[in-house]
Design a protein around this motif. Structure first.
Motif, PDB file in Angstrom:
ATOM      1  N   LEU A  24       0.826  -1.203   0.000  1.00 19.38           N
ATOM      2  CA  LEU A  24       0.000   0.000   0.000  1.00 19.38           C
ATOM      3  C   LEU A  24       0.862   1.256   0.000  1.00 19.38           C
ATOM      4  O   LEU A  24       0.416   2.316  -0.436  1.00 19.38           O
ATOM      5  CB  LEU A  24      -0.923   0.007   1.224  1.00 19.38           C
ATOM      6  CG  LEU A  24      -1.948  -1.120   1.296  1.00 19.38           C
ATOM      7  CD1 LEU A  24      -2.681  -1.084   2.629  1.00 19.38           C
ATOM      8  CD2 LEU A  24      -2.914  -1.044   0.133  1.00 19.38           C
ATOM      9  N   ASN A  25       2.091   1.141   0.507  1.00 18.07           N
ATOM     10  CA  ASN A  25       2.987   2.294   0.596  1.00 18.07           C
ATOM     11  C   ASN A  25       4.400   1.847   0.221  1.00 18.07           C
ATOM     12  O   ASN A  25       5.158   1.376   1.066  1.00 18.07           O
ATOM     13  CB  ASN A  25       2.947   2.893   1.998  1.00 18.07           C
ATOM     14  CG  ASN A  25       3.719   4.187   2.098  1.00 18.07           C
ATOM     15  OD1 ASN A  25       4.784   4.349   1.513  1.00 18.07           O
ATOM     16  ND2 ASN A  25       3.171   5.126   2.859  1.00 18.07           N
ATOM     17  N   VAL A  26       4.753   1.993  -1.034  1.00 19.96           N
ATOM     18  CA  VAL A  26       6.041   1.513  -1.534  1.00 19.96           C
ATOM     19  C   VAL A  26       7.201   2.244  -0.862  1.00 19.96           C
ATOM     20  O   VAL A  26       8.238   1.643  -0.576  1.00 19.96           O
ATOM     21  CB  VAL A  26       6.103   1.646  -3.075  1.00 19.96           C
ATOM     22  CG1 VAL A  26       7.489   1.335  -3.603  1.00 19.96           C
ATOM     23  CG2 VAL A  26       5.069   0.724  -3.709  1.00 19.96           C
ATOM     24  N   GLU A  27       7.042   3.523  -0.568  1.00 21.46           N
ATOM     25  CA  GLU A  27       8.124   4.284   0.060  1.00 21.46           C
ATOM     26  C   GLU A  27       8.465   3.725   1.442  1.00 21.46           C
ATOM     27  O   GLU A  27       9.633   3.499   1.768  1.00 21.46           O
ATOM     28  CB  GLU A  27       7.745   5.756   0.152  1.00 21.46           C
ATOM     29  CG  GLU A  27       8.908   6.627   0.567  1.00 21.46           C
ATOM     30  CD  GLU A  27       8.615   8.110   0.395  1.00 21.46           C
ATOM     31  OE1 GLU A  27       9.541   8.891   0.659  1.00 21.46           O
ATOM     32  OE2 GLU A  27       7.492   8.479  -0.002  1.00 21.46           O
ATOM     33  N   LYS A  28       7.461   3.468   2.264  1.00 20.16           N
ATOM     34  CA  LYS A  28       7.703   2.895   3.589  1.00 20.16           C
ATOM     35  C   LYS A  28       8.232   1.471   3.482  1.00 20.16           C
ATOM     36  O   LYS A  28       9.117   1.065   4.234  1.00 20.16           O
ATOM     37  CB  LYS A  28       6.429   2.926   4.436  1.00 20.16           C
ATOM     38  CG  LYS A  28       6.084   4.303   4.939  1.00 20.16           C
ATOM     39  CD  LYS A  28       4.864   4.260   5.845  1.00 20.16           C
ATOM     40  CE  LYS A  28       4.532   5.646   6.368  1.00 20.16           C
ATOM     41  NZ  LYS A  28       3.357   5.636   7.242  1.00 20.16           N
ATOM     42  N   ALA A  29       7.698   0.698   2.535  1.00 15.16           N
ATOM     43  CA  ALA A  29       8.169  -0.671   2.338  1.00 15.16           C
ATOM     44  C   ALA A  29       9.638  -0.674   1.906  1.00 15.16           C
ATOM     45  O   ALA A  29      10.415  -1.530   2.331  1.00 15.16           O
ATOM     46  CB  ALA A  29       7.311  -1.385   1.299  1.00 15.16           C
ATOM     47  N   THR A  30      10.020   0.297   1.092  1.00 16.74           N
ATOM     48  CA  THR A  30      11.412   0.399   0.644  1.00 16.74           C
ATOM     49  C   THR A  30      12.348   0.580   1.828  1.00 16.74           C
ATOM     50  O   THR A  30      13.372  -0.099   1.936  1.00 16.74           O
ATOM     51  CB  THR A  30      11.559   1.577  -0.350  1.00 16.74           C
ATOM     52  OG1 THR A  30      10.724   1.323  -1.476  1.00 16.74           O
ATOM     53  CG2 THR A  30      12.992   1.741  -0.800  1.00 16.74           C
ATOM     54  N   ALA A  31      11.999   1.472   2.733  1.00 18.85           N
ATOM     55  CA  ALA A  31      12.834   1.697   3.921  1.00 18.85           C
ATOM     56  C   ALA A  31      12.953   0.417   4.745  1.00 18.85           C
ATOM     57  O   ALA A  31      14.034   0.072   5.232  1.00 18.85           O
ATOM     58  CB  ALA A  31      12.251   2.832   4.756  1.00 18.85           C
ATOM     59  N   PHE A  32      11.847  -0.306   4.892  1.00 25.12           N
ATOM     60  CA  PHE A  32      11.850  -1.553   5.660  1.00 25.12           C
ATOM     61  C   PHE A  32      12.821  -2.571   5.057  1.00 25.12           C
ATOM     62  O   PHE A  32      13.657  -3.138   5.755  1.00 25.12           O
ATOM     63  CB  PHE A  32      10.425  -2.127   5.704  1.00 25.12           C
ATOM     64  CG  PHE A  32      10.321  -3.448   6.392  1.00 25.12           C
ATOM     65  CD1 PHE A  32      10.186  -3.524   7.763  1.00 25.12           C
ATOM     66  CD2 PHE A  32      10.340  -4.636   5.670  1.00 25.12           C
ATOM     67  CE1 PHE A  32      10.087  -4.749   8.411  1.00 25.12           C
ATOM     68  CE2 PHE A  32      10.238  -5.864   6.293  1.00 25.12           C
ATOM     69  CZ  PHE A  32      10.115  -5.915   7.677  1.00 25.12           C
TER      70      PHE A  32
END
Length: 125
Positions: free
Chosen positions: A11-19
């Protein structure tokens, strides 16, 4: 045939990227907010994330990442704020596994199996 990549929804690629960067994957394609792709630290496989408006229903996706020093990595990731649902544990199938979930609820299994990954005693030849 060779596995190129696995792609998961987010749902949120930016947050998933950081993870996933925290887990140790190396970002190689960035098209935020719609898509990213990573290289694994070892091997040739890649891992990508694509934006969805709604996550799939059901039990979700299980992604296995093999690491050499599982216990040390889990300790390091916990210090970075990663929460594990199960600590490293020896399994009956001869793998050592630790479980966590990403921000979209996908099950991530960090494991070490060594030669048992492809060659368990019960392998069919």
């Amino acid at each position: 045939m060779n596995l190129n990549q696995v792609t998961i929804p987010s749902l949120n690629v930016e947050k998933a990227t950081a993870f996933y960067k925290t887990l140790g994957l190396r970002l190689i394609v960035e098209s935020i907010p719609k898509y990213v792709r990573f290289e694994c630290p070892e091997g040739d496989a890649t891992f990508s994330i694509h934006k969805v408006e709604k996550l799939p229903k059901g039990t979700g996706i299980n992604v296995y990442f093999e690491v050499e020093n599982l216990d040390d990595l889990v300790i390091s990731l916990k210090k970075k704020g990663i929460i594990f649902t199960n600590n490293p544990e020896d399994k009956p199938w001869l793998w050592r596994e630790a479980y966590l979930q990403d921000l979209d609820g996908n099950q991530i299994i960090l494991f070490h199996a060594g030669d048992k990954r492809k060659n368990p005693p019960w392998r069919i030849n």
